[in-house]
Scaffold this motif. Structure first.
Motif, PDB file in Angstrom:
ATOM      1  N   LEU A  90      39.698  51.164  41.107  1.00 47.05           N
ATOM      2  CA  LEU A  90      39.015  50.390  40.077  1.00 47.05           C
ATOM      3  C   LEU A  90      40.008  49.834  39.065  1.00 47.05           C
ATOM      4  CD1 LEU A  90      36.302  49.438  38.902  1.00 47.05           C
ATOM      5  CD2 LEU A  90      36.201  51.591  37.625  1.00 47.05           C
ATOM      6  N   ALA A  91      41.016  50.628  38.708  1.00 50.80           N
ATOM      7  CA  ALA A  91      42.036  50.154  37.774  1.00 50.80           C
ATOM      8  C   ALA A  91      42.796  48.966  38.355  1.00 50.80           C
ATOM      9  CB  ALA A  91      43.004  51.292  37.437  1.00 50.80           C
ATOM     10  N   VAL A  92      43.144  49.045  39.634  1.00 51.32           N
ATOM     11  CA  VAL A  92      43.846  47.925  40.274  1.00 51.32           C
ATOM     12  C   VAL A  92      42.937  46.700  40.352  1.00 51.32           C
ATOM     13  CG1 VAL A  92      44.913  47.140  42.426  1.00 51.32           C
ATOM     14  CG2 VAL A  92      45.391  49.439  41.573  1.00 51.32           C
ATOM     15  N   ALA A  93      41.638  46.917  40.570  1.00 45.30           N
ATOM     16  CA  ALA A  93      40.691  45.801  40.658  1.00 45.30           C
ATOM     17  C   ALA A  93      40.567  45.069  39.324  1.00 45.30           C
ATOM     18  CB  ALA A  93      39.322  46.304  41.106  1.00 45.30           C
ATOM     19  N   ILE A  94      40.467  45.805  38.220  1.00 44.54           N
ATOM     20  CA  ILE A  94      40.382  45.129  36.921  1.00 44.54           C
ATOM     21  C   ILE A  94      41.699  44.425  36.615  1.00 44.54           C
ATOM     22  CG2 ILE A  94      41.102  47.131  35.553  1.00 44.54           C
ATOM     23  CD1 ILE A  94      38.565  44.382  34.556  1.00 44.54           C
ATOM     24  N   GLY A  95      42.812  44.993  37.096  1.00 46.79           N
ATOM     25  CA  GLY A  95      44.101  44.320  36.933  1.00 46.79           C
ATOM     26  C   GLY A  95      44.150  43.000  37.673  1.00 46.79           C
ATOM     27  N   LEU A  96      43.547  42.959  38.864  1.00 48.74           N
ATOM     28  CA  LEU A  96      43.493  41.717  39.631  1.00 48.74           C
ATOM     29  C   LEU A  96      42.700  40.649  38.873  1.00 48.74           C
ATOM     30  CD1 LEU A  96      44.263  40.417  42.360  1.00 48.74           C
ATOM     31  CD2 LEU A  96      42.060  41.204  43.234  1.00 48.74           C
ATOM     32  N   ALA A  97      41.585  41.069  38.272  1.00 49.48           N
ATOM     33  CA  ALA A  97      40.791  40.118  37.490  1.00 49.48           C
ATOM     34  C   ALA A  97      41.591  39.597  36.298  1.00 49.48           C
ATOM     35  CB  ALA A  97      39.499  40.787  37.014  1.00 49.48           C
ATOM     36  N   PHE A  98      42.304  40.495  35.603  1.00 49.04           N
ATOM     37  CA  PHE A  98      43.141  40.073  34.480  1.00 49.04           C
ATOM     38  C   PHE A  98      44.210  39.080  34.940  1.00 49.04           C
ATOM     39  CE2 PHE A  98      42.053  44.084  32.020  1.00 49.04           C
ATOM     40  CZ  PHE A  98      41.425  43.400  30.979  1.00 49.04           C
ATOM     41  N   SER A  99      44.815  39.335  36.094  1.00 46.92           N
ATOM     42  CA  SER A  99      45.878  38.459  36.591  1.00 46.92           C
ATOM     43  C   SER A  99      45.369  37.040  36.806  1.00 46.92           C
ATOM     44  CB  SER A  99      46.460  39.016  37.894  1.00 46.92           C
ATOM     45  OG  SER A  99      47.145  40.232  37.671  1.00 46.92           O
ATOM     46  N   TRP A 100      44.176  36.903  37.393  1.00 47.20           N
ATOM     47  CA  TRP A 100      43.625  35.571  37.622  1.00 47.20           C
ATOM     48  C   TRP A 100      43.270  34.888  36.293  1.00 47.20           C
ATOM     49  CZ3 TRP A 100      43.823  32.508  41.667  1.00 47.20           C
ATOM     50  CH2 TRP A 100      44.066  33.068  42.925  1.00 47.20           C
ATOM     51  N   ILE A 101      42.779  35.654  35.324  1.00 50.72           N
ATOM     52  CA  ILE A 101      42.471  35.081  34.008  1.00 50.72           C
ATOM     53  C   ILE A 101      43.731  34.511  33.370  1.00 50.72           C
ATOM     54  CG2 ILE A 101      41.764  35.635  31.644  1.00 50.72           C
ATOM     55  CD1 ILE A 101      39.850  37.713  32.878  1.00 50.72           C
ATOM     56  N   PHE A 102      44.804  35.298  33.391  1.00 47.01           N
ATOM     57  CA  PHE A 102      46.028  34.859  32.731  1.00 47.01           C
ATOM     58  C   PHE A 102      46.772  33.801  33.541  1.00 47.01           C
ATOM     59  CE2 PHE A 102      45.531  39.062  30.580  1.00 47.01           C
ATOM     60  CZ  PHE A 102      45.286  38.527  29.315  1.00 47.01           C
ATOM     61  N   ALA A 103      46.597  33.803  34.860  1.00 48.54           N
ATOM     62  CA  ALA A 103      47.146  32.703  35.654  1.00 48.54           C
ATOM     63  C   ALA A 103      46.487  31.385  35.246  1.00 48.54           C
ATOM     64  CB  ALA A 103      46.927  32.974  37.140  1.00 48.54           C
ATOM     65  N   LEU A 104      45.180  31.426  35.037  1.00 46.00           N
ATOM     66  CA  LEU A 104      44.464  30.241  34.576  1.00 46.00           C
ATOM     67  C   LEU A 104      44.960  29.813  33.201  1.00 46.00           C
ATOM     68  CD1 LEU A 104      42.167  28.174  34.942  1.00 46.00           C
ATOM     69  CD2 LEU A 104      40.592  29.890  34.022  1.00 46.00           C
ATOM     70  N   LEU A 105      45.184  30.780  32.316  1.00 50.78           N
ATOM     71  CA  LEU A 105      45.707  30.469  30.989  1.00 50.78           C
ATOM     72  C   LEU A 105      47.077  29.801  31.091  1.00 50.78           C
ATOM     73  CD1 LEU A 105      45.625  30.732  27.872  1.00 50.78           C
ATOM     74  CD2 LEU A 105      46.668  32.992  28.143  1.00 50.78           C
ATOM     75  N   GLY A 106      47.953  30.346  31.929  1.00 50.98           N
ATOM     76  CA  GLY A 106      49.281  29.759  32.096  1.00 50.98           C
ATOM     77  C   GLY A 106      49.243  28.339  32.612  1.00 50.98           C
TER      78      GLY A 106
END
Length: 264
Positions: free
Chosen positions: A154-170
């Motif tokens: 679950l921790a890795v899954a929420i990390g994946l969601a964060f990564s896509w959010i910040f990729a979009l921000l970048g």
């Protein structure tokens, strides 16, 4: 006749994602500051929050503060680390690396997916590191090995969601410094106005309203339930629902933005 010529689009996409992931992981290993960020910072979070706040915060039903706070530190460290995804994507845009990728015969979505996959591997390492350090100072899983594995997943899954959010921000800001600052400004209030460090019930009533619906609170509560034991199904399904919604929204949005950016 070559094998590559007869690869299906799906197999080729997986191969492209693996190549980009390898490139990002090699970069992580070769840059000392990135290694420090991925290892030293999570260790400091575990040790400092436990020994500075542990004597003052006594959540009900928990004997050791480290058992309460470590699931929250999982999310804190992963969220802070994920902000570097936006920095890396913006840096690739600024330095022209994205333009080089565009010239290669590869799926465009592989660039972002490979970046996020590499981050997921890094997050798995970071979570394992924090569990090891936490165990040395008293942390224990109380719900058995199955729940422990589920907590890591679950921790890795929420990390994946964060990564896509910040990729979009970048992709939107296109400046590494702005992406880094913007990522932290988004993470800090969400982390501190949640159950990461203290029970939501100790907050003012008006703040509890936001904290209760904060995705960070929902995810941390799910991780805490898996680590400490007790009823878990509702917490976990709510967390998975939030993660699913975030991925459904951000993956297409980031892919579309990437195509628009590389088309200009």
């Amino acid at each position: 006749m070559t094998t590559v010529d007869y690869m299906s689009p799906r197999v080729r996409l997986i191969a492209n994602v693996a190549t980009i992931s390898g490139r990002n992981l090699h970069r992580l290993v070769r840059v000392p500051t990135l290694i420090a960020f991925a290892t030293v910072q999570p260790i400091l979070f575990v040790v400092l929050f436990n020994y500075t706040w542990g004597g003052a915060v006594h959540p009900p039903g928990v004997d050791r503060y480290i058992d309460y706070v470590l699931p929250g530190i999982f999310v804190l460290s992963i969220a802070f680390g994920a902000s570097q995804t936006g920095v890396a994507v913006a840096d690739d845009l600024a330095t022209g690396m994205i333009g080089r990728f565009r010239a290669l015969p590869m799926a465009r979505s592989a660039v972002l997916a490979g970046r996020c996959a590499a981050d997921a591997i890094r997050n798995l390492f970071v979570v394992g590191l924090m569990i090891g350090v936490g165990t040395l100072i008293g942390f224990r899983f109380h719900a058995g090995p199955g729940a422990a594995i589920a907590a890591v997943g679950l921790a890795v899954a929420i990390g994946l969601a964060f990564s896509w959010i910040f990729a979009l921000l970048g992709l939107f800001v296109r400046d590494p410094e702005a992406a880094g600052i913007g990522g932290l400004l988004a993470v800090i209030p969400l982390i501190f106005v949640s159950s990461t460090f203290v029970p939501v019930a100790t907050m003012p009533g008006w703040l509890q309203t936001f904290a209760d619906i904060n995705p960070i609170t929902i995810t941390v509560d799910a991780l805490r339930a898996l680590c400490l034991g007790g009823p878990t199904a509702t917490h976990v399904w709510q967390a998975l629902a939030w993660i699913g919604v975030l991925l459904v929204v951000t993956i297409p949005a980031a892919t579309l933005r990437y195509r628009q950016t590389t088309a200009t």
